[in-house]
Design a protein around this motif. Sequence first.
Motif, mmCIF file in Angstrom:
data_model
loop_
_atom_site.group_PDB
_atom_site.id
_atom_site.type_symbol
_atom_site.label_atom_id
_atom_site.label_comp_id
_atom_site.label_asym_id
_atom_site.label_seq_id
_atom_site.Cartn_x
_atom_site.Cartn_y
_atom_site.Cartn_z
ATOM 1 N N ALA A 1 0.533 -1.832 0.438
ATOM 2 C CA ALA A 1 -0.053 -0.142 -0.473
ATOM 3 C C ALA A 1 0.905 0.877 -0.152
ATOM 4 C CB ALA A 1 -0.389 0.318 0.753
ATOM 5 N N PRO A 2 0.337 2.531 -1.201
ATOM 6 C CA PRO A 2 1.737 3.983 -0.934
ATOM 7 C C PRO A 2 1.103 4.359 0.639
ATOM 8 C CG PRO A 2 -1.419 3.748 -2.225
ATOM 9 C CD PRO A 2 -0.671 2.088 -1.278
ATOM 10 N N PRO A 3 2.398 4.948 0.952
ATOM 11 C CA PRO A 3 2.866 5.619 2.411
ATOM 12 C C PRO A 3 1.036 6.276 2.882
ATOM 13 C CG PRO A 3 4.645 5.902 1.165
ATOM 14 C CD PRO A 3 3.509 5.261 0.512
ATOM 15 N N GLU A 4 0.472 7.414 1.644
ATOM 16 C CA GLU A 4 -1.051 7.289 2.176
ATOM 17 C C GLU A 4 -2.063 7.199 2.659
ATOM 18 O OE1 GLU A 4 -0.116 6.917 -2.491
ATOM 19 O OE2 GLU A 4 0.466 8.100 -0.480
ATOM 20 N N ALA A 5 -1.774 5.750 2.226
ATOM 21 C CA ALA A 5 -3.156 5.234 2.669
ATOM 22 C C ALA A 5 -3.168 4.201 3.404
ATOM 23 C CB ALA A 5 -3.312 4.338 0.798
ATOM 24 N N VAL A 6 -2.174 4.478 4.539
ATOM 25 C CA VAL A 6 -1.362 3.437 5.869
ATOM 26 C C VAL A 6 -1.607 4.152 6.934
ATOM 27 C CG1 VAL A 6 0.219 2.528 6.533
ATOM 28 C CG2 VAL A 6 0.088 2.610 4.927
ATOM 29 N N VAL A 7 -2.771 3.719 7.798
ATOM 30 C CA VAL A 7 -2.940 3.915 8.596
ATOM 31 C C VAL A 7 -1.521 4.162 9.870
ATOM 32 C CG1 VAL A 7 -4.156 3.933 11.265
ATOM 33 C CG2 VAL A 7 -4.737 3.592 9.036
ATOM 34 N N ARG A 8 -1.310 6.102 10.704
ATOM 35 C CA ARG A 8 0.274 5.675 11.163
ATOM 36 C C ARG A 8 0.054 6.246 12.728
ATOM 37 N NH1 ARG A 8 1.206 10.129 6.353
ATOM 38 N NH2 ARG A 8 -0.753 10.607 6.956
ATOM 39 N N GLU A 9 1.090 5.547 12.877
ATOM 40 C CA GLU A 9 1.310 5.898 14.839
ATOM 41 C C GLU A 9 1.755 6.868 15.422
ATOM 42 O OE1 GLU A 9 2.445 3.142 17.225
ATOM 43 O OE2 GLU A 9 -0.539 1.362 16.449
ATOM 44 N N HIS A 10 1.077 7.574 16.398
ATOM 45 C CA HIS A 10 1.522 9.020 16.731
ATOM 46 C C HIS A 10 1.643 9.171 18.314
ATOM 47 C CE1 HIS A 10 3.675 13.334 16.488
ATOM 48 N NE2 HIS A 10 2.818 12.817 17.272
ATOM 49 N N THR A 11 3.116 9.096 18.758
ATOM 50 C CA THR A 11 2.882 9.223 20.168
ATOM 51 C C THR A 11 2.651 11.225 20.488
ATOM 52 O OG1 THR A 11 4.363 7.270 20.599
ATOM 53 C CG2 THR A 11 4.220 9.212 22.314
ATOM 54 N N VAL A 12 1.731 11.618 20.914
ATOM 55 C CA VAL A 12 2.119 12.750 21.058
ATOM 56 C C VAL A 12 3.043 13.405 22.045
ATOM 57 C CG1 VAL A 12 0.600 14.733 22.586
ATOM 58 C CG2 VAL A 12 -0.671 12.949 21.283
ATOM 59 N N GLN A 13 3.341 14.700 21.906
ATOM 60 C CA GLN A 13 4.506 14.795 22.165
ATOM 61 C C GLN A 13 4.228 16.909 23.360
ATOM 62 O OE1 GLN A 13 7.658 13.931 22.610
ATOM 63 N NE2 GLN A 13 6.846 11.882 21.566
ATOM 64 N N PRO A 14 5.199 16.928 24.574
ATOM 65 C CA PRO A 14 4.539 17.636 24.931
ATOM 66 C C PRO A 14 3.769 19.214 24.746
ATOM 67 C CG PRO A 14 6.030 16.752 26.234
ATOM 68 C CD PRO A 14 5.733 16.030 24.995
ATOM 69 N N GLY A 15 3.264 19.826 24.303
ATOM 70 C CA GLY A 15 2.458 20.857 23.768
ATOM 71 C C GLY A 15 1.706 20.235 21.951
ATOM 72 N N GLU A 16 1.809 19.766 22.379
ATOM 73 C CA GLU A 16 1.626 19.512 20.290
ATOM 74 C C GLU A 16 -0.384 19.351 20.456
ATOM 75 O OE1 GLU A 16 3.939 16.359 17.539
ATOM 76 O OE2 GLU A 16 2.834 15.072 18.990
ATOM 77 N N THR A 17 -1.121 19.608 19.406
ATOM 78 C CA THR A 17 -2.664 19.817 19.073
ATOM 79 C C THR A 17 -2.413 19.492 17.948
ATOM 80 O OG1 THR A 17 -1.973 21.920 18.007
ATOM 81 C CG2 THR A 17 -2.580 22.380 20.679
ATOM 82 N N LEU A 18 -4.481 18.797 18.460
ATOM 83 C CA LEU A 18 -4.989 18.583 17.348
ATOM 84 C C LEU A 18 -4.660 18.854 16.308
ATOM 85 C CD1 LEU A 18 -6.261 15.507 17.623
ATOM 86 C CD2 LEU A 18 -8.511 16.205 17.540
ATOM 87 N N LEU A 19 -5.128 20.373 16.054
ATOM 88 C CA LEU A 19 -4.481 21.136 15.041
ATOM 89 C C LEU A 19 -3.377 21.125 14.789
ATOM 90 C CD1 LEU A 19 -6.047 22.858 13.355
ATOM 91 C CD2 LEU A 19 -5.346 25.059 14.695
ATOM 92 N N GLY A 20 -2.549 20.657 15.309
ATOM 93 C CA GLY A 20 -1.167 20.856 14.672
ATOM 94 C C GLY A 20 -0.949 19.668 13.703
ATOM 95 N N LEU A 21 -1.194 18.596 14.787
ATOM 96 C CA LEU A 21 -0.694 16.604 13.716
ATOM 97 C C LEU A 21 -2.207 17.262 13.077
ATOM 98 C CD1 LEU A 21 -1.524 14.820 17.357
ATOM 99 C CD2 LEU A 21 0.864 15.334 16.305
ATOM 100 N N ALA A 22 -3.332 17.201 12.718
ATOM 101 C CA ALA A 22 -4.211 17.695 11.449
ATOM 102 C C ALA A 22 -3.078 18.630 10.283
ATOM 103 C CB ALA A 22 -5.462 19.067 11.381
#
Length: 399
Positions: A83-104
């Motif tokens: 599957a191409p990278p853009e079709a893969v579910v990835r995992e992300h560990t939230v770092q201090p200061g990160e926001t949902l908008l920033g991740l989006a």
Amino acid sequence: MRKLSMIFGIWMFVWGWVACAPPAPDAMPAEGVGEVIAAPTATVASEMQATLPTVTPDPFESSASTDETTPSVPSPETAAPEAPPEAVVREHTVQPGETLLGLALAYDVPIAAIQLQNDLGEGTTVQAGWTLLIPPTVGWEGASPFWIVHEVGEGETLSEIAARYGVAVGALQGVNGLTDADFLAVGESLVLPLDAPKETVAAERAPTPTPLPPPTATPVPTLAPTLAPTVTTELPSAGEEEGASTPTPTAPAPAPTEAPVQPPPGDIAALAAETFRLINAERAAHGLAPLSYNATLARAAQLHAEDCYQRGWCGHTGSDGSTMKERIIRAGYDPARWSECWAWHRTPAKAVFAWMDEAPPNDPHRRTLLSTWLTEVGIGVMPGNGHGYYFIADFGKPK
């Protein structure tokens, strides 16, 4: 005659014995000389077979495999494509200061995609250490990062929700795959296809409250005049960068009034929305049209705010030496004009007040907020190191 017969009999006897006797070793012909002797292949093979040990095959050491023990390896022609990278579910560990908008913004998916993938409901707050599943971009092409989940409340209808956020009913139905606009369940998650923060859109479309009649004045005793307290900014750090010369206003504008101090919203996205609202409120007070909210400028501003948080201080120059113009171009914005304001304060109200609390001609931030040659803005917010927040406002006018 009788003697001849006897002699012939003796001769025949001797000749028969000699013909039947095996030859003496010295009388056998040498190998390869004269007579051709066939190689005793059968005899040698049988002798070798007799001397070799008998080996019993071990099923655990045998090189022969069966379908049950060795899976078949598909050939390149039949192997399933990766599957191409853009079709893969990835995992992300939230770092201090990160926001949902920033991740989006970082993963190029809307907030709603992350909310739905992780069963967050309409919540937008994330905590450091959480492991979030980042959905693929497939299926979210063309979506703004501000698409967000709204949970249906009791008594709400699709038309009311659409009117509240300025979205067409048909657009809500299409995004959410609804066939019956009249059937909504309480608690159902709807994706709002917004182009600006949810709080900003709701605030802009909220009905203007009917002004109440002024209360009757009650006489009060005359008190001796007292000195008014001096108002100072908590954190006077503020900066601005312009992409073109700014004209000096021809008429003096009224002095800014600091908004009442209120506790900031708990969500970073709400802080950005409040900053955007306050900027347009200042423009309205000066008779200027509101600025439009631009998601690309917001992406550049948010990434710069996160950069400031990572290094522990802020400025117009990024940790990689980038300028504001380079950052917005890198984010995908093609500017004809541009400008940037930043501040380190505890609330959006204090940040905007610091930008407006300047006197001509030394008023670069105030002139940026009241500019007539800038048409769009994007806001980035990150917690300040230890206290307050970094507020980044990136302004622009596209080509």
